[in-house]
Design a protein around this motif. Structure first.
Motif, PDB file in Angstrom:
ATOM      1  N   TRP A  32     -14.632   0.284  79.697  1.00 23.24           N
ATOM      2  CA  TRP A  32     -13.889   1.539  79.704  1.00 23.24           C
ATOM      3  C   TRP A  32     -12.973   1.674  78.501  1.00 23.24           C
ATOM      4  O   TRP A  32     -12.404   2.747  78.270  1.00 23.24           O
ATOM      5  N   ALA A  33     -12.799   0.585  77.727  1.00 27.49           N
ATOM      6  CA  ALA A  33     -11.939   0.660  76.544  1.00 27.49           C
ATOM      7  C   ALA A  33     -12.447   1.701  75.561  1.00 27.49           C
ATOM      8  O   ALA A  33     -11.661   2.336  74.854  1.00 27.49           O
ATOM      9  N   THR A  34     -13.759   1.896  75.503  1.00 28.74           N
ATOM     10  CA  THR A  34     -14.328   2.870  74.575  1.00 28.74           C
ATOM     11  C   THR A  34     -13.863   4.278  74.913  1.00 28.74           C
ATOM     12  O   THR A  34     -13.475   5.059  74.027  1.00 28.74           O
ATOM     13  N   SER A  35     -13.877   4.639  76.178  1.00 25.23           N
ATOM     14  CA  SER A  35     -13.469   5.986  76.589  1.00 25.23           C
ATOM     15  C   SER A  35     -11.979   6.206  76.363  1.00 25.23           C
ATOM     16  O   SER A  35     -11.559   7.262  75.877  1.00 25.23           O
ATOM     17  N   VAL A  36     -11.183   5.202  76.723  1.00 31.83           N
ATOM     18  CA  VAL A  36      -9.736   5.332  76.539  1.00 31.83           C
ATOM     19  C   VAL A  36      -9.387   5.335  75.055  1.00 31.83           C
ATOM     20  O   VAL A  36      -8.525   6.098  74.605  1.00 31.83           O
ATOM     21  N   SER A  37     -10.068   4.498  74.270  1.00 34.31           N
ATOM     22  CA  SER A  37      -9.792   4.422  72.835  1.00 34.31           C
ATOM     23  C   SER A  37     -10.138   5.722  72.131  1.00 34.31           C
ATOM     24  O   SER A  37      -9.495   6.104  71.148  1.00 34.31           O
ATOM     25  N   SER A  42      -7.833   9.528  80.059  1.00 37.29           N
ATOM     26  CA  SER A  42      -6.631   8.711  80.140  1.00 37.29           C
ATOM     27  C   SER A  42      -6.924   7.418  80.888  1.00 37.29           C
ATOM     28  O   SER A  42      -7.949   7.284  81.569  1.00 37.29           O
ATOM     29  N   TYR A  43      -6.019   6.474  80.770  1.00 35.16           N
ATOM     30  CA  TYR A  43      -6.197   5.188  81.447  1.00 35.16           C
ATOM     31  C   TYR A  43      -6.289   5.380  82.962  1.00 35.16           C
ATOM     32  O   TYR A  43      -7.126   4.775  83.627  1.00 35.16           O
ATOM     33  N   ARG A  44      -5.462   6.235  83.506  1.00 31.80           N
ATOM     34  CA  ARG A  44      -5.456   6.442  84.958  1.00 31.80           C
ATOM     35  C   ARG A  44      -6.748   7.110  85.423  1.00 31.80           C
ATOM     36  O   ARG A  44      -7.296   6.750  86.468  1.00 31.80           O
ATOM     37  N   GLN A  45      -7.209   8.084  84.664  1.00 29.02           N
ATOM     38  CA  GLN A  45      -8.480   8.727  85.021  1.00 29.02           C
ATOM     39  C   GLN A  45      -9.628   7.731  84.939  1.00 29.02           C
ATOM     40  O   GLN A  45     -10.545   7.754  85.774  1.00 29.02           O
ATOM     41  N   ALA A  46      -9.584   6.849  83.951  1.00 33.13           N
ATOM     42  CA  ALA A  46     -10.622   5.822  83.826  1.00 33.13           C
ATOM     43  C   ALA A  46     -10.614   4.897  85.029  1.00 33.13           C
ATOM     44  O   ALA A  46     -11.668   4.460  85.495  1.00 33.13           O
ATOM     45  N   MET A  47      -9.434   4.589  85.542  1.00 31.57           N
ATOM     46  CA  MET A  47      -9.352   3.706  86.703  1.00 31.57           C
ATOM     47  C   MET A  47      -9.999   4.346  87.937  1.00 31.57           C
ATOM     48  O   MET A  47     -10.705   3.689  88.703  1.00 31.57           O
ATOM     49  N   ILE A  48      -9.750   5.640  88.119  1.00 32.20           N
ATOM     50  CA  ILE A  48     -10.305   6.333  89.286  1.00 32.20           C
ATOM     51  C   ILE A  48     -11.830   6.405  89.202  1.00 32.20           C
ATOM     52  O   ILE A  48     -12.543   6.017  90.135  1.00 32.20           O
ATOM     53  N   LEU A  49     -12.333   6.898  88.068  1.00 30.92           N
ATOM     54  CA  LEU A  49     -13.780   7.027  87.926  1.00 30.92           C
ATOM     55  C   LEU A  49     -14.451   5.659  87.878  1.00 30.92           C
ATOM     56  O   LEU A  49     -15.552   5.482  88.409  1.00 30.92           O
ATOM     57  N   GLY A  50     -13.799   4.689  87.243  1.00 28.22           N
ATOM     58  CA  GLY A  50     -14.366   3.344  87.202  1.00 28.22           C
ATOM     59  C   GLY A  50     -14.527   2.763  88.585  1.00 28.22           C
ATOM     60  O   GLY A  50     -15.542   2.132  88.900  1.00 28.22           O
TER      61      GLY A  50
END
Length: 597
Positions: A32-37, A42-50
């Motif tokens: 997920w670092a690629t999407s956040v980078s 956002s980091y929080r959105q990545a956590m939910i979808l991840g």
């Protein structure tokens, strides 16, 4: 009274959960670092979808890869029907792998949890049955030879896929004189690719219980292409009009819920005046530089007070000298950390409360068992727990990735970024939507593939404990086991993933949404190809290879941070002997220790 099998099962379960937690904090965070980078999410959105897609991928299609780790490295007859030895072997394997990955994650050293577990299983195999009985060769695609072949093949193949997709975007969109309309109207094609790959992973690779992998090739092709075409059609009907109104017509009144109006947005009338703005996807946000210069770095990091923090930017990435004496590297890092903590102290909610509690209740003089310190610790302990759970959601990932100005790392990243062309934000904004889908696809693929790392050994331990006999070759993996471990993977991603994410992404090459979706799709396709042949492969290696491949598409090798790539390769190689040795030595000690019968 509990028997020895129950004790081993309890310990094995603990290390299986720890291994899954480390998997989330290390491998999933890297994915997920690629999407956040790229600032697409956002980091929080990545956590939910991840969390959602990791669990869906693990539960629906994760059972098949468990068999390779479980049965393909150590032959079951090596245990001679002794359930206790079999349980102990896989418990030690989980202990060795999770210990090594946890240490590496703590020190922000990115390693592959897949290869850690495989190496650990091989180590306990040597300690249990001898080196001759470990499947070192190909073994019909299940031996160590086949698995470790992915160490070289997977990054190279992912680099090829990622570079191919990005070059397609570059030729079709980026090299045009007016790239914005091309980006908008060709975006459904990339939704088609993402939808097809995701559907292919469910249908063709599918869960054994669903039996979809046994369907005729025509059925597989029809469902796969039909679903991909459906996603493409939805993008044409709803996504394209929405982005057209926002990016081309610059309608500042359009909102996210207007997407459901579909083609009517092409004819939407709006008042002339202020135009809609799109996010700035630049890695280094130029508008913050003036604010950062307000910070006088000639002063000690310990002298930072709240008034200075209010005047400084929330980013840590630049603590360069304005005038006078320059701070040392450690002082710069301490100053950045102090700025972040000062900002968190002012927040409302659990995180702000926890930070203020730790600040207002420092430990007193003397040992921790002093009565006054025990009372203070009782107040600090809940705050420690809250900080551990929520700190990653407030961490400035982008500042950590770009490095600190004035240091060798900061200068190196500045050179790397200078060799990557920056494309218009309007174009990148279009691909930010595509990247969300590709990120979810990559996360789904990771859940399908890497869940086998933990669930394979745990399935052996649970099966031997439940039956009291050594597990047979075709022992079934229960869905609840996949659900528990996938939830633990998500917990690791949410609470500790920032520790790996802060050194990945932009640390290798310059990221943007169009580059990021190419990287993620290249990695996802590679993972699914390897999973189809029941070969556990490191998702981290795939996304790293795809990142390097896309970075080289900038036209020069200088656009890639080869120092970071070299450190990654070194850590991958060292994982094999270190994890294997830890697990093998632990197994040898426990198995041969004096005991009562």
């Amino acid at each position: 009274m509990l028997d020895q099998y129950t004790y081993i099962f309890a310990i094995g379960t603990f290390f299986a959960l720890l291994d899954a937690f480390n998997n989330g904090a290390n491998d999933v965070a890297n994915a997920w670092a690629t999407s956040v980078s790229s600032r697409s999410i956002s980091y929080r959105q990545a956590m939910i979808l991840g969390t959602i897609f990791e669990m869906v991928g693990a539960i629906t299609v994760g059972a098949r890869t468990a068999e390779t780790i479980k049965n393909g490295i150590i032959p079951l007859d090596a245990f001679k029907g002794n359930a206790g030895v079999q349980m102990l072997a896989f418990t030690c394997a989980l202990a060795g792998a999770s210990t090594w990955v946890m240490w590496c994650t703590r020190h922000s050293a990115h390693v592959s949890s897949t290869y850690s577990l495989i190496s650990a299983v091989a180590g306990v195999g040597v300690a249990t049955a001898g080196a001759r009985n470990v499947q070192w060769g190909w073994n019909d695609g299940k031996g160590l030879g086949a698995i470790f072949a992915g160490l070289g093949m997977a990054p190279a193949i992912a680099a090829g896929f990622g570079a191919t997709i990005f070059m397609l975007i570059k030729l079709v969109v980026h090299l045009r004189k007016n790239p914005v309309p091309w980006a908008v109207f060709t975006s459904p094609f990339f939704f088609l690719i993402a939808g097809t790959v995701c559907t292919l992973s469910v249908v063709y690779k599918g869960s054994p219980k669903l039996g979809l992998n046994k369907k005729p090739p025509g059925y597989v092709a029809g469902v796969t292409m039909g679903t991909g075409a459906g996603v493409c059609a939805l993008a044409c009907l709803f996504f394209v009009p929405y982005v057209y109104a926002k990016v081309i017509k610059r309608d500042q009144s359009v909102r996210w819920f207007h997407v459901f109006k579909g083609p009517m947005l092409f004819f939407r009338q709006f008042q002339e005046g202020e135009v809609a703005s799109v996010p700035n996807y630049a890695v280094v946000q130029e508008e913050n530089l003036d604010e950062e210069n307000k910070y006088h770095s000639g002063e000690s990091a310990k002298s930072i007070d709240d008034n200075e923090v209010k005047q400084a930017t929330v980013h840590e990435k630049s603590l360069a000298v304005a005038e006078g004496q320059q701070l040392t590297y450690k002082e710069q890092v301490a100053a950045g950390q102090a700025k972040l903590n000062a900002r968190l102290l002012k927040k409302r909610g659990p995180m702000g409360w926890a930070m203020r509690t730790l600040r207002d209740n420092p430990m007193g003089a003397g040992e921790i068992y002093e009565f006054k310190n025990m009372k203070i610790m009782a107040k600090r302990l809940p705050a420690y727990i809250v900080c551990g759970a929520l700190y990653g959601l407030h961490y400035d990932i982008h500042a950590a990735q770009t490095g600190i100005a004035g240091t060798p790392e900061g200068a190196r990243m500045e050179r790397v970024y200078s060799h990557a062309k920056k494309y218009p934000n309007e174009v990148e904004h279009t691909y930010s939507f595509v990247q969300i889908l590709t990120a979810c696809t990559a996360s789904f693929a990771h859940g399908a593939n890497d869940i086998g790392n933990s669930v394979g050994p745990w399935a052996v331990i649970y099966g031997a404990w439940k039956s009291g006999a050594a597990v047979k070759k075709n022992a079934e993996v229960d869905v609840w086991q996949l659900a528990v471990l996938s939830a633990t993977i998500s917990l690791g991603l949410i609470t500790y993933g920032y520790n790996i994410m802060k050194v990945m992404g932009n640390k290798i090459t310059y990221h943007s949404p169009s580059r990021g979706c190419s990287m993620e799709m290249g990695a996802a396709i590679t993972v699914l190809v390897f999973s189809q042949f029941k070969l556990p492969v490191s998702t981290s290696m795939c996304i790293t290879g795809a990142t390097v491949g896309v970075g080289l598409c900038n036209g020069t090798y200088k656009a890639v941070n080869w120092q970071r790539v070299g450190l990654l390769v070194f850590s991958w190689i060292m994982t094999i002997p270190v994890a294997g040795t830890i697990a093998g030595v632990l197994m040898g000690i426990v198995l041969n220790a004096p005991h009562f019968t």
